[in-house]
Design a protein around this motif. Structure first.
Motif, PDB file in Angstrom:
ATOM      1  N   LEU A 184       0.827  -1.200   0.000  1.00 52.72           N
ATOM      2  CA  LEU A 184       0.000   0.000   0.000  1.00 52.72           C
ATOM      3  C   LEU A 184       0.866   1.256   0.000  1.00 52.72           C
ATOM      4  CD1 LEU A 184      -2.898   1.041   0.098  1.00 52.72           C
ATOM      5  CD2 LEU A 184      -2.834   0.823   2.575  1.00 52.72           C
ATOM      6  N   HIS A 185       1.955   1.233   0.762  1.00 50.10           N
ATOM      7  CA  HIS A 185       2.868   2.377   0.796  1.00 50.10           C
ATOM      8  C   HIS A 185       3.458   2.616  -0.592  1.00 50.10           C
ATOM      9  CE1 HIS A 185       6.531   4.712   1.703  1.00 50.10           C
ATOM     10  NE2 HIS A 185       5.829   5.171   2.726  1.00 50.10           N
ATOM     11  N   GLU A 186       3.816   1.536  -1.285  1.00 47.12           N
ATOM     12  CA  GLU A 186       4.339   1.650  -2.650  1.00 47.12           C
ATOM     13  C   GLU A 186       3.304   2.288  -3.570  1.00 47.12           C
ATOM     14  OE1 GLU A 186       5.665  -1.236  -6.391  1.00 47.12           O
ATOM     15  OE2 GLU A 186       5.043  -2.109  -4.472  1.00 47.12           O
ATOM     16  N   LEU A 187       2.059   1.854  -3.436  1.00 51.90           N
ATOM     17  CA  LEU A 187       0.991   2.388  -4.280  1.00 51.90           C
ATOM     18  C   LEU A 187       0.776   3.875  -4.032  1.00 51.90           C
ATOM     19  CD1 LEU A 187      -1.445   1.775  -6.215  1.00 51.90           C
ATOM     20  CD2 LEU A 187      -2.799   1.409  -4.137  1.00 51.90           C
ATOM     21  N   LEU A 188       0.770   4.277  -2.772  1.00 54.00           N
ATOM     22  CA  LEU A 188       0.465   5.656  -2.426  1.00 54.00           C
ATOM     23  C   LEU A 188       1.603   6.608  -2.756  1.00 54.00           C
ATOM     24  CD1 LEU A 188      -1.255   4.974   1.022  1.00 54.00           C
ATOM     25  CD2 LEU A 188      -2.388   5.740  -1.067  1.00 54.00           C
ATOM     26  N   THR A 189       2.829   6.118  -2.717  1.00 51.75           N
ATOM     27  CA  THR A 189       3.967   7.003  -2.962  1.00 51.75           C
ATOM     28  C   THR A 189       4.368   7.049  -4.432  1.00 51.75           C
ATOM     29  OG1 THR A 189       5.454   5.172  -2.385  1.00 51.75           O
ATOM     30  CG2 THR A 189       4.914   6.771  -0.641  1.00 51.75           C
ATOM     31  N   SER A 190       4.103   5.966  -5.178  1.00 52.89           N
ATOM     32  CA  SER A 190       4.541   5.917  -6.578  1.00 52.89           C
ATOM     33  C   SER A 190       3.392   5.900  -7.579  1.00 52.89           C
ATOM     34  CB  SER A 190       5.415   4.683  -6.816  1.00 52.89           C
ATOM     35  OG  SER A 190       4.633   3.496  -6.760  1.00 52.89           O
ATOM     36  N   GLY A 191       2.180   5.634  -7.086  1.00 54.53           N
ATOM     37  CA  GLY A 191       1.030   5.563  -7.983  1.00 54.53           C
ATOM     38  C   GLY A 191       0.862   4.208  -8.648  1.00 54.53           C
ATOM     39  N   ARG A 192       1.719   3.258  -8.308  1.00 57.15           N
ATOM     40  CA  ARG A 192       1.604   1.917  -8.872  1.00 57.15           C
ATOM     41  C   ARG A 192       2.036   0.897  -7.829  1.00 57.15           C
ATOM     42  NH1 ARG A 192       5.947  -0.624 -10.824  1.00 57.15           N
ATOM     43  NH2 ARG A 192       4.775  -1.588 -12.529  1.00 57.15           N
ATOM     44  N   MET A 193       1.669  -0.377  -8.066  1.00 56.51           N
ATOM     45  CA  MET A 193       2.058  -1.455  -7.164  1.00 56.51           C
ATOM     46  C   MET A 193       2.503  -2.634  -8.026  1.00 56.51           C
ATOM     47  SD  MET A 193      -0.292  -3.741  -4.556  1.00 56.51           S
ATOM     48  CE  MET A 193      -1.106  -2.352  -3.774  1.00 56.51           C
ATOM     49  N   ALA A 194       3.745  -3.047  -7.873  1.00 55.74           N
ATOM     50  CA  ALA A 194       4.312  -4.106  -8.703  1.00 55.74           C
ATOM     51  C   ALA A 194       3.504  -5.402  -8.585  1.00 55.74           C
ATOM     52  CB  ALA A 194       5.766  -4.348  -8.313  1.00 55.74           C
ATOM     53  N   TYR A 195       3.057  -5.714  -7.382  1.00 58.13           N
ATOM     54  CA  TYR A 195       2.288  -6.947  -7.166  1.00 58.13           C
ATOM     55  C   TYR A 195       0.966  -6.902  -7.923  1.00 58.13           C
ATOM     56  CZ  TYR A 195      -0.252 -10.612  -4.666  1.00 58.13           C
ATOM     57  OH  TYR A 195      -0.982 -11.723  -4.354  1.00 58.13           O
ATOM     58  N   PHE A 196       0.321  -5.759  -7.931  1.00 54.76           N
ATOM     59  CA  PHE A 196      -0.941  -5.597  -8.651  1.00 54.76           C
ATOM     60  C   PHE A 196      -0.708  -5.752 -10.154  1.00 54.76           C
ATOM     61  CE2 PHE A 196      -4.466  -2.415  -9.921  1.00 54.76           C
ATOM     62  CZ  PHE A 196      -5.392  -3.428 -10.038  1.00 54.76           C
ATOM     63  N   GLU A 197       0.366  -5.147 -10.665  1.00 57.79           N
ATOM     64  CA  GLU A 197       0.682  -5.261 -12.082  1.00 57.79           C
ATOM     65  C   GLU A 197       0.967  -6.719 -12.463  1.00 57.79           C
ATOM     66  OE1 GLU A 197       0.341  -2.673 -14.054  1.00 57.79           O
ATOM     67  OE2 GLU A 197      -0.151  -1.439 -12.315  1.00 57.79           O
ATOM     68  N   GLU A 198       1.626  -7.429 -11.563  1.00 55.91           N
ATOM     69  CA  GLU A 198       1.922  -8.839 -11.813  1.00 55.91           C
ATOM     70  C   GLU A 198       0.643  -9.663 -11.911  1.00 55.91           C
ATOM     71  OE1 GLU A 198       3.866 -12.482  -9.237  1.00 55.91           O
ATOM     72  OE2 GLU A 198       4.689 -10.465  -8.978  1.00 55.91           O
ATOM     73  N   LEU A 199      -0.300  -9.413 -11.003  1.00 54.94           N
ATOM     74  CA  LEU A 199      -1.571 -10.135 -11.028  1.00 54.94           C
ATOM     75  C   LEU A 199      -2.343  -9.853 -12.308  1.00 54.94           C
ATOM     76  CD1 LEU A 199      -3.012  -9.775  -7.401  1.00 54.94           C
ATOM     77  CD2 LEU A 199      -2.311 -11.886  -8.549  1.00 54.94           C
ATOM     78  N   LYS A 200      -2.337  -8.599 -12.721  1.00 52.85           N
ATOM     79  CA  LYS A 200      -3.064  -8.230 -13.940  1.00 52.85           C
ATOM     80  C   LYS A 200      -2.428  -8.858 -15.178  1.00 52.85           C
ATOM     81  CE  LYS A 200      -3.077  -3.732 -13.212  1.00 52.85           C
ATOM     82  NZ  LYS A 200      -3.362  -2.289 -13.423  1.00 52.85           N
ATOM     83  N   GLY A 201      -1.133  -9.163 -15.075  1.00 48.55           N
ATOM     84  CA  GLY A 201      -0.472  -9.818 -16.190  1.00 48.55           C
ATOM     85  C   GLY A 201      -0.835 -11.287 -16.292  1.00 48.55           C
ATOM     86  N   GLU A 202      -1.210 -11.895 -15.165  1.00 44.80           N
ATOM     87  CA  GLU A 202      -1.557 -13.316 -15.148  1.00 44.80           C
ATOM     88  C   GLU A 202      -2.995 -13.570 -15.586  1.00 44.80           C
ATOM     89  OE1 GLU A 202      -0.735 -14.511 -11.177  1.00 44.80           O
ATOM     90  OE2 GLU A 202       1.446 -14.308 -11.376  1.00 44.80           O
ATOM     91  N   LEU A 203      -3.874 -12.615 -15.320  1.00 45.65           N
ATOM     92  CA  LEU A 203      -5.282 -12.744 -15.688  1.00 45.65           C
ATOM     93  C   LEU A 203      -5.727 -11.478 -16.408  1.00 45.65           C
ATOM     94  CD1 LEU A 203      -6.708 -14.169 -12.336  1.00 45.65           C
ATOM     95  CD2 LEU A 203      -6.637 -15.397 -14.508  1.00 45.65           C
ATOM     96  N   PRO A 204      -6.685 -11.583 -17.315  1.00 44.05           N
ATOM     97  CA  PRO A 204      -7.178 -10.368 -17.977  1.00 44.05           C
ATOM     98  C   PRO A 204      -7.703  -9.365 -16.953  1.00 44.05           C
ATOM     99  CG  PRO A 204      -8.004 -12.334 -19.077  1.00 44.05           C
ATOM    100  CD  PRO A 204      -7.340 -12.794 -17.810  1.00 44.05           C
ATOM    101  N   GLU A 205      -7.245  -8.121 -17.054  1.00 45.34           N
ATOM    102  CA  GLU A 205      -7.662  -7.094 -16.094  1.00 45.34           C
ATOM    103  C   GLU A 205      -9.175  -6.918 -16.082  1.00 45.34           C
ATOM    104  OE1 GLU A 205      -6.781  -2.352 -15.111  1.00 45.34           O
ATOM    105  OE2 GLU A 205      -5.700  -3.403 -16.703  1.00 45.34           O
ATOM    106  N   SER A 206      -9.792  -7.062 -17.246  1.00 48.21           N
ATOM    107  CA  SER A 206     -11.239  -6.865 -17.339  1.00 48.21           C
ATOM    108  C   SER A 206     -12.023  -7.935 -16.609  1.00 48.21           C
ATOM    109  CB  SER A 206     -11.666  -6.831 -18.806  1.00 48.21           C
ATOM    110  OG  SER A 206     -11.333  -8.048 -19.456  1.00 48.21           O
ATOM    111  N   LEU A 207     -11.353  -9.054 -16.255  1.00 55.72           N
ATOM    112  CA  LEU A 207     -12.056 -10.147 -15.588  1.00 55.72           C
ATOM    113  C   LEU A 207     -12.592  -9.719 -14.234  1.00 55.72           C
ATOM    114  CD1 LEU A 207     -12.833 -13.098 -15.941  1.00 55.72           C
ATOM    115  CD2 LEU A 207     -10.637 -13.753 -14.947  1.00 55.72           C
ATOM    116  N   ALA A 208     -11.840  -8.851 -13.553  1.00 55.51           N
ATOM    117  CA  ALA A 208     -12.318  -8.373 -12.253  1.00 55.51           C
ATOM    118  C   ALA A 208     -13.598  -7.578 -12.395  1.00 55.51           C
ATOM    119  CB  ALA A 208     -11.238  -7.521 -11.579  1.00 55.51           C
TER     120      ALA A 208
END
Length: 565
Positions: free
Chosen positions: A67-91
C-alpha cells in the motif's frame, strides 16, 4: 490517490486472487484491508507518510508495504503482476450482482469470457445455463445483475460526489474573484446517485475563475474552459461542470440549473402567465426571488421533482423538513464485537463529538455468524461494558441494542424473555431474498407483529448498483408498522439509503414513524447521517416523524410503548 481509489485497488487484488483460486485467507486479507481503508475518516496518505499503516485493524506488514508503494509511486508491482496473469477486465465482471469471483472463474475457464461485453454476449446466446451448477434461473439472475450494473455505471454515490464538490467550493471560495459558489443539479437536490457534479459561480471576472477551476491538482482533462461554462474530468474519472454568471443573475441561474426539469417546466408555466422567464437568464440575484416573482414561497431543492410541491406551496402546506441538527443520536451501529472495525468506546467517543445525546450499540445476533453475531452470553458481557461506560458519562447514554435476523418464517434469534432486557431491538432480513413477494411480505409482517421489535432495519435490503430491492407488499408493511407502532429505518449508509424517498413519503402518509441510522461499522461512518437526512428531506419528513430526533426521555417513553399519534 484518495481512500476510495486505494481501497478499489486492494479490492480488485482480492477479486483477482479469488478468481485465481487462492485461499480465502489470502484474498480475504485484501478484502478486509479494502473495507478498513474505504471507511477511514482520515486520509490514508497521512498514515502512510507517518509510517502508521500497520496501526489499522487487519493491515499487516505485507499489505502495508504494498500500500505504501501504491500511495507514494502511484503503482504497485504486485498488482501489475496479477493483472499480467489474468485479464484485467475479468475483475470487472465480478462486480455483477449474482455473479462473484467463483462463477467468474468458471465462466472464464469454460467460455473464455473475460469482460462485461463478452458476458453480455454469452447471456444473449444462452451459454451460461449449460455450465456446471448454473441453469436457466441462475442465468436469468446474472442477466438482471448485468442490467443493474450497466444502469449504475457512471453514477456517483452521494458520499463520493459531496466531498469532491465541497473541495471545489472551498478551493474556489478562497479566490477574491469568486463572490458566491454553490452546488446545483441532482447533487443539490440530493438524489441518491448523480451523473456529474454541477456548480454555479457568481463572479465579475469569469476568465480568472475559469483558470482557477481548471487548474485544480486533481483535474486530469479540461473538456471546456470558457467564461460562461467550464467542464473537467478528474483523476478519479468524475466530471465536474461549472456555470459562471454575473452576481445579478446568480439566483436565477442557481434555481434553473438545480432543476429538476419537471419542476422547472411547472415553474415556467407560472412565469409565462406573468410575462416572466425562469430559464436562468433573469435578473434575480437571490434564488428565493424567483419563486416570489411567480407567487410562491421558496421551495427546498430536495422537493423540486414536481411531485406535489407546487400544490403544497400554494396551500401553505410545505413541510418543515428535518435537518441534521435535529438528530440526537444513532440507533443502529456495530462494533468490533460483531463485524465492525471500531471498539465500543471509539464509537461512543465519536458520537459524543457529534453532539449526540445517545447511541444504540446494535451488534448482530448469533444467527448471522458470518458477521460475527453474538450469543446471549456475549451480549451480557457487552452490557457490562456499556454499564461501566454509562457510569462515567454525563448527558449521554449508551443504549443496549441488537440487530436481530428475521428468518424464513419471520422469527428472530432470541426468546421474548431475553429481548425484554434490551433498551432497543432492531430486526432485519439478511437472507432468503429469492423468496416470492408473498413469502417475503409475510416474514416482514410477522416480525412487525412481534411486540419486542422496535425498528425494522433497511426494509427493502437494496444496495445501490449491486442489489435491487427484494419484492415486498410495501403498503401492507407500512400499514402494519403504523398499527403496531414499529419504526421503519432509513438506513443512511450511502449505498443503501433504504427506505428510498418515494417509499418514505408513502409510509409517512400512512402514519409511520422512522429512525434515521447510519449502520456504521467504523466510528467515522457515523458522519453518514447527513446522507440519511438528505434522503429524509426528499421524502418530505419532518423532525417529529423521526424517533431519533426525540430527547432521550421521550425516546425511552416511545420505546416503552407510548406512541403519540
Amino acid at each position: 490517490m484518495d481512500n476510495r481509489e486505494a481501497a478499489d485497488v486492494l479490492m480488485e487484488i482480492a477479486e483477482l486472487l479469488e478468481i485465481a483460486g487462492e485461499s480465502k485467507f489470502r484474498f480475504g486479507a485484501y478484502e478486509r484491508a479494502a473495507r478498513v481503508i474505504r471507511s477511514l475518516p482520515q486520509d490514508i496518505n497521512e498514515l502512510a507518510r507517518d509510517g502508521r499503516l500497520t496501526e489499522l485493524s487487519g493491515i499487516g506488514q505485507g499489505i502495508a508495504a504494498k500500500l505504501h508503494e501504491l500511495l507514494t509511486s502511484g503503482r504497485m508491482a504486485y498488482f501489475e503482476e496479477l493483472k499480467g496473469e489474468l485479464p484485467e477486465s475479468l475483475a470487472e465482471i465480478t462486480h455483477v450482482p449474482g455473479l462473484g469471483p467463483k462463477k467468474a472463474r468458471l465462466i472464464y475457464q469454460e467460455l473464455g469470457v473475460a469482460s462485461l461485453a463478452e458476458l453480455r454476449q454469452a447471456l444473449t446466446d444462452h451459454k451460461l445455463r449449460d455450465l456446471p451448477g448454473m441453469g436457466a434461473k441462475t442465468e436469468a439472475n446474472i442477466e438482471r445483475g448485468v442490467s443493474l450494473l450497466e444502469r449504475s455505471q457512471g453514477r456517483l454515490l452521494l458520499n463520493e460526489a459531496v466531498p469532491v464538490a465541497e473541495r471545489f467550493i472551498d478551493y474556489l471560495s478562497q479566490a477574491p474573484e469568486v463572490l458566491a459558489v454553490a452546488t446545483a443539479g441532482s447533487l443539490r437536490r440530493r438524489q441518491e446517485t448523480v451523473g456529474q457534479i454541477e456548480l454555479v459561480c457568481s463572479t465579475r471576472e469569469p476568465a480568472v475563475v475559469a483558470e482557477r477551476f481548471c487548474s485544480l491538482a486533481e483535474v486530469r482533462q479540461v473538456v471546456v474552459q470558457g467564461e460562461q461554462q467550464c467542464s473537467v474530468v478528474l483523476e478519479s474519472g468524475f466530471q465536474v461542470d461549472m456555470r459562471l454568471v454575473v452576481p445579478e443573475k446568480f439566483g436565477a441561474a442557481l434555481q434553473y440549473f438545480t432543476g429538476s426539469k419537471a419542476h422547472n417546466l411547472r415553474l415556467q408555466e407560472r412565469a409565462e402567465k406573468r410575462g416572466l422567464k425562469t430559464d436562468g437568464s433573469g435578473a434575480f440575484a437571490v434564488e428565493g426571488d424567483v419563486y416570489q416573482a411567480v407567487g410562491l414561497p421558496w421551495i427546498d431543492p430536495a422537493l423540486r421533482e414536481d411531485t406535489g410541491e407546487f400544490e403544497a406551496a400554494l396551500a401553505g402546506e410545505l413541510p418543515s423538513l428535518i435537518s441534521l441538527e435535529d438528530i440526537r443520536g444513532d440507533l443502529h451501529v456495530h462494533t468490533e464485537a460483531s463485524d465492525g472495525q471500531s471498539t465500543l468506546l471509539e464509537m461512543v467517543d465519536f458520537a459524543q463529538s457529534l453532539g449526540y445525546q445517545y447511541l444504540a450499540i446494535s451488534d448482530h445476533a448469533f444467527q448471522l455468524r458470518i458477521a460475527g453475531g453474538l450469543t446471549t452470553a456475549e451480549f451480557e458481557a457487552q452490557w457490562q461494558q456499556i454499564s461501566k461506560i454509562n457510569e462515567k458519562l454525563d448527558g449521554f447514554q449508551v443504549l443496549r441494542a441488537v440487530e436481530l435476523n428475521i428468518d424464513s418464517d419471520g422469527e428472530v434469534d432470541f426468546p421474548a424473555e431475553f429481548l425484554d432486557r434490551y433498551d432497543l431491538v432492531t430486526a432485519s432480513i439478511h437472507s432468503g431474498f429469492s423468496q416470492d413477494r408473498s413469502q417475503l411480505t409475510e416474514r416482514m409482517l410477522t416480525a412487525i407483529a412481534n411486540p419486542h421489535i422496535d425498528v425494522i432495519a433497511h426494509p427493502t435490503a437494496r444496495i445501490l448498483g449491486r442489489r435491487d430491492p427484494y419484492e415486498l407488499d410495501l403498503e401492507a408493511v407500512f400499514t402494519a408498522a403504523t398499527a403496531t407502532g414499529t419504526a421503519l429505518e432509513l438506513n443512511a449508509f450511502p449505498d443503501r439509503l433504504d427506505l428510498k424517498d418515494t417509499h418514505l413519503r408513502e409510509a409517512r402518509r400512512l402514519g409511520c414513524r422512522f429512525a434515521i441510522n447510519t449502520d456504521a461499522h467504523h466510528s467515522g461512518q457515523l458522519t453518514y447521517m447527513r446522507y440519511g437526512v438528505d434522503t429524509a428531506r426528499r421524502g418530505w419528513l419532518a423532525p417529529e416523524d423521526v424517533i431519533n430526533t426525540y430527547p432521550l426521555d421521550q425516546l425511552q417513553r416511545w420505546l416503552a410503548g407510548e406512541h403519540p399519534a
